[in-house]
Motif scaffolding. Structure first.
Motif, short mmCIF file in Angstrom:
data_model
loop_
_atom_site.label_atom_id
_atom_site.label_comp_id
_atom_site.label_asym_id
_atom_site.label_seq_id
_atom_site.Cartn_x
_atom_site.Cartn_y
_atom_site.Cartn_z
N LEU A 103 -1.69 -1.44 7.01
CA LEU A 103 -2.71 -2.11 6.20
C LEU A 103 -2.25 -3.54 5.97
O LEU A 103 -1.16 -3.77 5.45
N THR A 104 -3.08 -4.50 6.36
CA THR A 104 -2.75 -5.90 6.16
C THR A 104 -3.24 -6.35 4.79
O THR A 104 -4.35 -6.03 4.37
N VAL A 105 -2.39 -7.11 4.10
CA VAL A 105 -2.68 -7.54 2.73
C VAL A 105 -2.31 -9.02 2.56
O VAL A 105 -1.22 -9.43 2.95
N TYR A 165 3.47 1.21 -3.00
CA TYR A 165 3.00 1.96 -1.82
C TYR A 165 4.07 2.26 -0.79
O TYR A 165 3.86 3.11 0.08
N GLU A 166 5.20 1.59 -0.84
CA GLU A 166 6.22 1.82 0.18
C GLU A 166 7.47 2.47 -0.36
O GLU A 166 8.40 2.74 0.39
N VAL A 199 -5.53 2.81 0.21
CA VAL A 199 -4.29 3.33 0.79
C VAL A 199 -4.41 4.82 1.06
O VAL A 199 -3.97 5.32 2.12
N TRP A 253 -7.38 -0.14 -4.90
CA TRP A 253 -6.43 -0.26 -3.78
C TRP A 253 -5.74 1.07 -3.50
O TRP A 253 -5.44 1.38 -2.34
N LYS A 296 2.61 1.59 6.63
CA LYS A 296 3.28 0.43 6.06
C LYS A 296 2.26 -0.65 5.75
O LYS A 296 1.16 -0.68 6.31
N LEU A 297 2.64 -1.55 4.86
CA LEU A 297 1.83 -2.71 4.54
C LEU A 297 2.44 -3.94 5.18
O LEU A 297 3.66 -4.11 5.19
N LYS A 342 4.37 -3.60 -2.67
CA LYS A 342 5.45 -2.99 -1.90
C LYS A 342 6.07 -1.83 -2.68
O LYS A 342 6.27 -0.73 -2.14
N TYR A 383 -6.41 5.30 4.20
CA TYR A 383 -5.61 4.95 5.38
C TYR A 383 -4.67 6.10 5.75
O TYR A 383 -4.53 6.46 6.93
#
Length: 271
Positions: free
Chosen positions: A229-231, A269-270, A218, A214, A2-3, A266, A221
């Motif tokens: 992952l912090t953004v 990637y999610e 990802v 990016w 998750k981000l 979001k 990761y």
């Protein structure tokens, strides 16, 4: 994986901490990224507002102003301790200077590593103009020689320094994407570290290039089994944001663009 998304305090300094943190929470962020106020009363306001809104905190160090190296290193450690007092998830540090030697900047990175070992707080070093990691080819050398070096990836700065979208820096970018601890989601271009608005057709090539980098972060990761992952979407105010002549009005809405970047990532990637 998750981000986690963090809102920059930069550009919203005129808002009281309570109002800022409430706005951030309502916008869907997980936390904020900011320096820690040196005044005790304001520091208490910040921590209270974070707690009241259930927000996480990433500390930000940018005060690398001293030219004298010994004074610089002493102040660097002082600010790291100040940031640690607010119990951050991690610290993003604009470490060193572009005119310090490799050995001097490496010494500061080691100071940060020792601090992390003592406190348990991860420090990631930002790829920022006029700091140690100011250019892709320079950072590549640091990453090769310092295997434990983790970065805050703000590749927009490297585009500005190189006056390109780094098409000829593929090896440096590939290694950098594997060493990311924190991500600053700003879109740079060949003549600056911030496009006017990433939604404009004019900047779609620059947007696609950054998204490609990016994507690589990802992907790494996920391959490594890392869970978060912090953004920080970090489009900034003037002078990063273009202003209209004479009136000095911003040509776009900084806060709105950062929320757009959060939603874009979001969805990407999610989903």
């Amino acid at each position: 994986m998750k981000l986690q998304f963090y809102c920059p305090r930069w550009g919203a300094e005129d808002l009281p901490w309570s109002a800022f943190c409430k706005k951030v929470k309502q916008s869907g962020y997980d936390g904020i990224e900011a320096a820690v106020p040196e005044q005790v009363n304001e520091r208490a306001e910040m921590t209270a507002a974070l707690k009241a809104n259930g927000l996480l905190f990433i500390g930000q160090y940018f005060q690398s102003f001293e030219k004298d190296f010994d004074a610089h290193q002493k102040n660097y450690l002082r600010y790291l301790h100040l940031l640690a007092s607010a119990a951050p998830v991690k610290i993003n540090a604009q470490t060193g200077k572009d005119y310090f030697s490799f050995e001097q900047n490496a010494s500061l990175i080691q100071v940060a590593a020792d601090f992390s070992e003592q406190t348990g707080i991860k420090i990631c070093h930002e790829t920022h103009r006029n700091k140690a990691l100011f250019a892709a080819h320079v950072a590549h050398s640091y990453l090769q020689q310092l295997p434990n070096l983790s970065i805050t990836a703000d590749f927009s700065h490297w585009c500005s320094v190189a006056e390109s979208l780094l098409e000829d820096q593929k090896e440096a970018m590939a290694l950098a994407c594997k060493r990311v601890e924190h991500l600053h989601a700003r879109i740079g271009h060949a003549q600056g570290a911030q496009v006017i608005d990433p939604r404009l057709p004019l900047y779609q090539r620059a947007l696609a290039q950054h998204l490609g980098w990016w994507d690589a972060v990802v992907s790494h990761y996920r391959k490594e089994g890392r869970r978060v992952l912090t953004v920080t979407p970090e489009f900034g105010p003037a002078p990063y944001m273009v202003q209209l002549p004479f009136t000095q009005m911003p040509i776009a809405n900084q806060y709105e663009i950062n929320v757009y970047m959060m939603q874009l990532l979001k969805n990407r990637y999610e989903a």
